[in-house]
Enzyme design. Structure first.
Site, PDB file in Angstrom:
ATOM      1  N   GLU A 156       0.787  -1.233   0.000  1.00  0.00           N
ATOM      2  CA  GLU A 156       0.000   0.000   0.000  1.00  0.00           C
ATOM      3  C   GLU A 156       0.823   1.291   0.000  1.00  0.00           C
ATOM      4  OE1 GLU A 156      -2.966  -0.018   3.057  1.00  0.00           O
ATOM      5  OE2 GLU A 156      -3.976  -1.763   2.230  1.00  0.00           O
ATOM      6  N   GLU A 349      -5.264  -8.590   0.809  1.00  0.00           N
ATOM      7  CA  GLU A 349      -5.841  -8.281   2.130  1.00  0.00           C
ATOM      8  C   GLU A 349      -7.329  -8.059   1.980  1.00  0.00           C
ATOM      9  OE1 GLU A 349      -4.331  -5.003   4.505  1.00  0.00           O
ATOM     10  OE2 GLU A 349      -2.279  -5.570   3.997  1.00  0.00           O
TER      11      GLU A 349
HETATM   12  C1  BGC Z   1      -2.819  -2.382   6.051  1.00  0.00           C
HETATM   13  C2  BGC Z   1      -2.748  -3.173   7.324  1.00  0.00           C
HETATM   14  C3  BGC Z   1      -3.827  -2.719   8.281  1.00  0.00           C
HETATM   15  C4  BGC Z   1      -5.184  -2.951   7.625  1.00  0.00           C
HETATM   16  C5  BGC Z   1      -6.369  -2.563   8.491  1.00  0.00           C
HETATM   17  C6  BGC Z   1      -4.218  -2.153   5.546  1.00  0.00           C
HETATM   18  O1  BGC Z   1      -4.305  -0.848   5.062  1.00  0.00           O
HETATM   19  O2  BGC Z   1      -2.007  -2.963   5.058  1.00  0.00           O
HETATM   20  O3  BGC Z   1      -1.469  -3.048   7.870  1.00  0.00           O
HETATM   21  O4  BGC Z   1      -3.751  -3.332   9.515  1.00  0.00           O
HETATM   22  O5  BGC Z   1      -5.256  -2.190   6.449  1.00  0.00           O
HETATM   23  O6  BGC Z   1      -6.374  -1.205   8.751  1.00  0.00           O
END
Ligand code: BGC
Length: 434
Positions: A156, A349
């Site tokens: 990101e 993610e």
């Molecule tokens: C990030 C994580 C974070 C997650 C939840 C993502 O933007 O890569 O490190 O914990 O979002 O906020």
């Protein structure tokens, strides 16, 4: 709660979970400091005043965590390598042991080489940081490349630029607004140089994890549409266009450093796959002369857009709206925009913060989003994998330990791990599909 069987995914579809070094490892006194150690030592930076000095103590408990991964049955584990730890005596040895443990458990290691914990003293405003990054990447690849096949360069860069350098809510805490844009360019250059370093070390399966939010105009009014378009350029296309098309989008290229265009061929080094992190869409309109609020972050009134609430949706404990179809929209939208230039996609993610061990809300969230991925597959997008954020409750950056994203609960007094209902749900899903 949804009980219909999840549709069948293609053979070889990669199910995984994600974490990052600073959020879980702890053992901060066994490595050099990062910008996040500096930031969290400053009063008022983290909501609950906590630091990640111990976090989940994964550094000392990684065997227990790999056993949880093996029991979960995931095909892959996305973790990040801490650059400051690699700079410290014995630091690479930790990742050596972790990778060995994962391989022995039959879980594929997927390291991210930068997840925001820049060594203290380095600075993404400096172009030279990109070359330093590539040197560090070569060191890691030489050591782990015999057992690691799949690599992620950066996590990101958009959020790291926005939160860390434009708004100052993340480390290093700068509030540069549009003057933060060189940070985006230098990370993209670092990515391209890292791809070259990885290839030179023999790597063949390289991607990046970019955050993406489908952007919805607040109304059909031209001013709202224009503001939403600009937001989309700034947070989405500023990163995916140079990577996949080799050019900056109109309207921002001119805000980049003078020599930026000469770097585009490096930035656009071909990727083997493209990773997307998705949490929720953004609803955006014209500026309203006041601050606006986005995902717990306050946006200044001076910005040429304002972020609006998405009404009528359930929200997570973080206040983020639950919009599974946004993930289908994102994936099909990438396919439409980039066509043949888009390599296979992996959702690197996706997840939510909820309290409690019987986390039916998380199960509903994950169920909805997994189905959304399947709909994108049906629409013809080549999606190869899906990673839940996160394996463990962990240090959620400026929120401290107040937000729990884990499939596994962590008691931050004892570090005891307790699988939640969602862990068992995901285990059933991945075991049925592997
Ligand atoms: C990030 C994580 C974070 C997650 C939840 C993502 O933007 O890569 O490190 O914990 O979002 O906020």
């Amino acid at each position: 709660m949804a009980t219909n069987p999840v549709p069948r995914f293609p053979d070889g579809f990669l199910w995984g979970v994600s974490t990052s070094a600073h959020q879980i490892e702890g053992a901060a006194d066994e490595r050099e400091p990062s910008v996040w150690d500096v930031f969290t030592s400053e009063p008022g930076r983290v909501k609950d005043g906590s630091t990640a000095a111990v976090a989940c103590d994964h550094y000392h408990r990684y065997r227990e965590d790999v056993a949880l991964l093996a029991d979960l049955g995931v095909g892959a584990y996305r973790f990040s390598v801490s650059w400051p730890r690699v700079n410290s005596p014995g630091g690479l040895g930790f990742y050596d042991r972790l990778v060995d443990e994962l391989c022995a458990a039959g879980v594929r290691p997927v390291p991210t080489l930068f997840h925001w914990d820049l060594p203290a003293g380095l600075d993404w405003l400096e172009r030279d940081t990109a070359s330093r990054f590539a040197q560090y990447v070569s060191v890691v690849a030489d050591r782990l490349g015999d057992r690691v096949g799949k690599w992620i360069t950066l996590n990101e860069p958009a959020e790291h630029t926005l939160l860390g350098h434009a708004l100052g809510t993340h480390a290093p805490g700068r509030e540069l607004l549009f003057d933060a844009l060189p940070v985006a360019h230098h990370q993209l250059l670092a990515h391209g140089l890292a791809v070259r370093a990885l290839r030179a070390a023999g790597a063949t399966d390289i991607g990046i994890a970019n955050s993406h939010a489908p952007t919805w105009p607040a109304s059909d009014e031209p001013a709202d549409r224009e503001a939403a378009e600009f937001y989309d350029v700034l947070l989405n296309r500023l990163f995916s266009d140079p990577l996949l098309l080799g050019r900056y989008p109109d309207g921002v290229g001119e805000l980049m450093p003078d020599d930026a265009d000469a770097d585009l061929p490096v930035i656009a080094e071909p990727l083997d796959w493209y990773g997307v992190n998705y949490y929720a869409p953004a609803r955006v309109g014209a500026p309203q002369g006041t601050e606006s609020e986005s995902g717990g972050v306050t946006l200044p009134a001076a910005l040429p857009f304002s972020v609006r609430a998405i009404e009528g949706r359930p929200v997570t404990d973080f206040g983020w709206p639950v919009v599974p179809e946004g993930l289908t929209e994102l994936l099909t939208g990438l396919g439409d925009r980039y066509g043949d230039r888009l390599p296979p996609v992996v959702v690197t993610e996706n997840g939510c913060s909820y309290e409690g061990l019987d986390d039916q809300d998380r199960i509903a969230y994950l169920d909805g989003h997994v189905r959304a991925v399947h709909r994108a597959l049906e629409a013809g997008v080549d999606v190869r994998g899906y990673f839940v954020w996160s394996l463990l409750d962990n240090f959620e950056w400026a929120e401290g330990y107040a937000r729990r994203f884990g499939l596994v609960h962590v008691d931050f007094a004892t570090r005891e791990r307790t699988p939640k209902a969602s862990y068992r749900w995901y285990r059933d899903l991945v075991r049925g599909r592997r």
